[in-house]
Every structure is written in C-alpha cells, then in structure tokens.
Write a protein that holds these residues in place. Sequence first.
Motif, short mmCIF file in Angstrom:
data_model
loop_
_atom_site.label_atom_id
_atom_site.label_comp_id
_atom_site.label_asym_id
_atom_site.label_seq_id
_atom_site.Cartn_x
_atom_site.Cartn_y
_atom_site.Cartn_z
N SER A 187 -85.54 19.02 -7.67
CA SER A 187 -86.46 18.59 -8.72
C SER A 187 -85.69 18.02 -9.89
O SER A 187 -84.68 18.58 -10.32
CB SER A 187 -87.30 19.77 -9.21
OG SER A 187 -88.02 19.43 -10.38
N PRO A 188 -86.19 16.92 -10.47
CA PRO A 188 -85.55 16.38 -11.66
C PRO A 188 -85.96 17.09 -12.95
O PRO A 188 -85.37 16.86 -14.00
CB PRO A 188 -86.03 14.92 -11.67
CG PRO A 188 -87.39 14.98 -11.05
CD PRO A 188 -87.31 16.05 -10.00
N VAL A 189 -86.96 17.95 -12.88
CA VAL A 189 -87.48 18.61 -14.07
C VAL A 189 -86.46 19.62 -14.60
O VAL A 189 -86.09 20.57 -13.89
CB VAL A 189 -88.82 19.32 -13.76
CG1 VAL A 189 -89.31 20.10 -14.98
CG2 VAL A 189 -89.86 18.31 -13.31
N GLY A 204 -83.51 19.81 -14.67
CA GLY A 204 -82.36 20.11 -13.83
C GLY A 204 -82.56 21.32 -12.94
O GLY A 204 -81.60 22.00 -12.57
N LEU A 205 -83.82 21.58 -12.55
CA LEU A 205 -84.11 22.77 -11.75
C LEU A 205 -83.57 22.67 -10.33
O LEU A 205 -83.40 23.69 -9.65
CB LEU A 205 -85.62 23.02 -11.70
CG LEU A 205 -86.26 23.51 -12.99
CD1 LEU A 205 -87.78 23.51 -12.85
CD2 LEU A 205 -85.76 24.90 -13.34
N GLY A 206 -83.32 21.46 -9.84
CA GLY A 206 -82.80 21.31 -8.48
C GLY A 206 -83.76 21.89 -7.45
O GLY A 206 -84.97 21.96 -7.66
N ALA A 207 -83.22 22.32 -6.32
CA ALA A 207 -84.03 22.89 -5.24
C ALA A 207 -84.23 24.38 -5.51
O ALA A 207 -83.72 25.25 -4.82
CB ALA A 207 -83.35 22.68 -3.89
N CYS A 208 -85.03 24.65 -6.56
CA CYS A 208 -85.14 26.02 -7.08
C CYS A 208 -86.22 26.83 -6.37
O CYS A 208 -87.01 26.31 -5.58
CB CYS A 208 -85.42 25.97 -8.58
SG CYS A 208 -87.10 25.37 -8.98
N HIS A 209 -86.24 28.10 -6.69
CA HIS A 209 -87.24 29.04 -6.19
C HIS A 209 -88.65 28.53 -6.49
O HIS A 209 -88.92 28.02 -7.58
CB HIS A 209 -87.01 30.39 -6.88
CG HIS A 209 -87.78 31.53 -6.30
ND1 HIS A 209 -87.51 32.07 -5.07
CD2 HIS A 209 -88.81 32.26 -6.80
CE1 HIS A 209 -88.32 33.09 -4.84
NE2 HIS A 209 -89.13 33.22 -5.87
N ALA A 210 -89.53 28.65 -5.51
CA ALA A 210 -90.96 28.31 -5.62
C ALA A 210 -91.25 26.82 -5.54
O ALA A 210 -92.42 26.43 -5.41
CB ALA A 210 -91.59 28.88 -6.91
N LEU A 211 -90.23 25.97 -5.57
CA LEU A 211 -90.47 24.53 -5.56
C LEU A 211 -91.14 24.06 -4.28
O LEU A 211 -91.94 23.11 -4.28
CB LEU A 211 -89.15 23.79 -5.77
CG LEU A 211 -89.19 22.26 -5.81
CD1 LEU A 211 -90.06 21.77 -6.97
CD2 LEU A 211 -87.77 21.69 -5.92
N LEU A 213 -93.20 21.86 -11.86
CA LEU A 213 -91.91 22.16 -11.22
C LEU A 213 -91.25 20.93 -10.62
O LEU A 213 -90.01 20.80 -10.67
CB LEU A 213 -92.09 23.20 -10.11
CG LEU A 213 -92.16 24.67 -10.50
CD1 LEU A 213 -92.35 25.53 -9.26
CD2 LEU A 213 -90.89 25.11 -11.23
N ALA A 214 -92.03 20.03 -10.04
CA ALA A 214 -91.47 18.92 -9.25
C ALA A 214 -91.54 17.57 -9.93
O ALA A 214 -90.94 16.61 -9.44
CB ALA A 214 -92.19 18.85 -7.90
#
Length: 497
Positions: A403-405, A407-414, A431-432
């Motif tokens: 995710s670009p939000v 800098g969350l990346g491929a984070c939990h719950a995405l 999130l996304a």
Amino acid sequence: MSAVPPPISPVHEESLLVGTAHGQVRGTWERDVAVFRGIPYAAAPVGARRFRAPEPPEPWEGVRDALAFGPTAPKRPYSPPLDRLLPDPEVDGDDWLNLNVWTPSPAAAGLPVLVWIHGGSLLHGSSSVPLYDGTAFARDGVVLVSVNYRLGIEGFGVFPDAPANRGLLDQLAALTWVRDNIAAFGGDPDLVTVCGESAGAISIAALLAAPRAAGLFRRAVLQSGAPNALPPDTARRTTELIAKRLGVPATAAALAAVDPEALLAAQTEVTAGGSPLTGGNSFQIVVDGDLLPRDPLAALLDGAASEVDLLMGSNSEEYRLWFVPSGLTERLSRTGLRLALLKFGVPRATARTYRANRPGATPGELLGALATDLLLRVPLNRVADARVGAPGSTRLYEFGWPSPVLGLGACHALEIGFVFDALDRPDAVALAGRDAPQELADAMHTAWVRFAATGDPGWPVWDASRPVMGFGPGAPALVHAPRDDELGGWAPYRKTH
C-alpha cells in the motif's frame, strides 16, 4: 471435483421472508443479493446470562425484521492513530450475539457457505465493519455469514467462577446455528468454510483443535493468524490487573456488579500500549481443559482436524500496521533491536540472514520482519508440513502488494479488501488508497470463492517443494519455498531445512 457455482439471478419477491428454528425473519434485496442482518443466534449475554456460556435465543412470534446490523459487543475504538485506518462501528443494544447473511437467493439450494469471523485482538471489531460486506461472495454463488461474538473481558476474561473462552463458545454457537438454519437461506450445511483474519484466524485454529467443533465446517481459511493459546494461570493476568484497578476480586460475580462503562474503561487502560507483535497486556484464548483440551498448535501438529481443507497465509509486511503509524520503524535503535532479539530468543545467525536479505533496512524494519515470521510464517509453515499427506488439503499464500498509504506496505489487514472484492469501501481506501489493483482483488476473491466451493483455490497442495501463491506485488504467481533461508534459521526447522 465440482465447478464453482455460477452467479444466480434471483427472483425478487415482494416480501423476503425466511423461516429459522426460532422464528421468521424479513430481509431485503440489495444489488440483486438477499441480505439479512442482526439475526440472533444466542440469547443476550446480560443479566443472569452474563459471563455464562451462550444459550439459545428465545423463539419469537410473527416476523422479525432483519434489516439492520445487530448490537455490537462492548468495546472501545482503536487508539490513535489506528482509529483512522481501522473503522470500528458501534451499534447499541444487548443482543450482541447476532449474525448476518448474504445469499444469492433463499430459493437456491446446496450453495457453499463462508462464515466470516472478524479480527481485532479479541478487543475490537464486529460484523458491521463495512469492509465485511458479503455482496461480492453472494454475487458469485457463495452464502456469506458474518458473526459477532463477545470481546475483551466479557468474552475472554479468565475467572474461577465462569467458563473460559466464552467468545469462542459464541463462535461455536454461531456455527451450530449455521448448521441448523443455513439451508433455509440457500446454503449447504455440509459445505461450510469458516474464514477469519488475525484474532479471527487464531480463533479458527482453536476451533480446529476443539473436539466439540468437529463436523461443523469442512474447510477453513486462516488469514494472518496462527494457532495460539495460553494456560489459564498466564491468561488470567489481564483479568487480575483489571480487577485490581477497579478494587474488586477477580471473579465473574464481582466484575458483573461493576458499572459496565467503568469496566470497559479499566480494560482499555490495562490493555493500552501493546500490539500483537510487541506484546503487552491482552486477552488470549485459553487451554481450559474443556472446550480446548490442549494447545492448538500442538494438537494440529499431531493431526487434529486432518480431514479439514486448509488455506493459510500472511502478508509480507504484517508489522507495518503497528510499527509505521507509531514511528517504531524509524525510532527503534540498534540497541533496542538487540534487546528485542534477546527477548524473542532470535539466534544471531538468523538475524544476520534477515539483515543480509534486507540491505538498508532500519532496526525497526528488521525487528518487524523477524517478529512477523516468528508469530505467523513459522507456525503456519509448521502446520502445513505436519499435514503433508493428510486427508484434508493444505495450501499456503502470501499477500505482497504494498500500500502507498503512509508507507504501510503489505501490512496486516490490507488483504481483506481484496478477499471481499470491496476496494471501493471507505475502510479499504483508508488502508490501500484509491488506486489499488482491481485485477489482484479479482484473483484473490476468485481463489476464496473456489476454495469455498471446491476446496481448490487454484494452485498445488503443500508438499516438499513448499508451493506458495503470491498475491502481489505484481501479478499472482506461484513461488516454491520463498525465503526458506530465513525460515531455516528458526529452531523448529534447523534439523530439516
């Protein structure tokens, strides 16, 4: 193997009525899908029923409207800054033990059923979170059921005078309701898949190990949650700290007499500041010797639920949901990392491997990657290895789209918005972002539909080659033994990898 059922074109009755074991309910048509909300599967757990195991709901006469989400269990919103990323609606009322059904049509028959158990660290969440809308599943021929259950001290407090794992017993009662009633909504009670994320997946792992749950579901999906439970003496600590803060004994009788808002405030204060990765006071599932006779990881490694088809996986950068908004990815020092590695018992050689594979990573990013694997990828791979050759199939996935939000990346719950094919929902956008790849949602949602319908999401079963379906960062692709050099550094794998 049967094919995935085609979408069903419903007949729009003027009055959408369905009979359940406790009375008739009235639903509504929404976007060519029949929706029933707030159906009680157990009696309100208040008054004399508080801190007890769930009991059947009282039958009702006439028709009960099932048009709005039912009450949510007592909880507080996520603390900032997570409250902006994880909406957590509240619905007032006492009938917390309710569920919702999305179906192509109650007139259908024999459709696969997916029962969704929400996450939230056993403290947050509900079935009314907008992202959990079951429209896309029903559109594609799957009956989607989402469930509320007791949270926090109401559901998972450990007392000498009340049964443990009440929230887990609630989930068991909901699955029993599905077995007894889902045919009236077009579903097949013998074709049930239970699916959950985070604490929902941890709950499902416990249900897999619970003899009482045998036969209630045929398949299971564990998203970003691995088998985990504590002995009662350890799990009781959070309950005791809450009781101490309130100045009462740590018993169900004493805490039932406390003002509910005061109890919720004390719970929030005691559990503040921790996370699933960094620890802290929390509520956990308990090895109670009754519903859960033994540790669920040990039970699954020994062959429990070997006949159940499993789909399991995690996100590449789970930790970033907690570490990035809090600033821990940048704030953690090298000294802090060393202390954390000692706390987690991470071998030095393992830490060196992770560091070599991530040149330029901050100490916080290294700690996050290590903690993610220790708590998720390692136990899920161990369960998969133990099930090679079992009657039930086992498949693994990894979600890697960043995710670009923030800098969350491929984070939990995405991944949830992709699974539900709901990228346009406000909580998915939070999130996304607004430009998340629809083609990835198409692929992931289709895989979950296929798994619910046939047991085959579209890639090979787990074997010695260790196949993992990667969903992102690019197009979905099968990878064999991803990052096995890292996995081999953990104690359970040193002798075999």
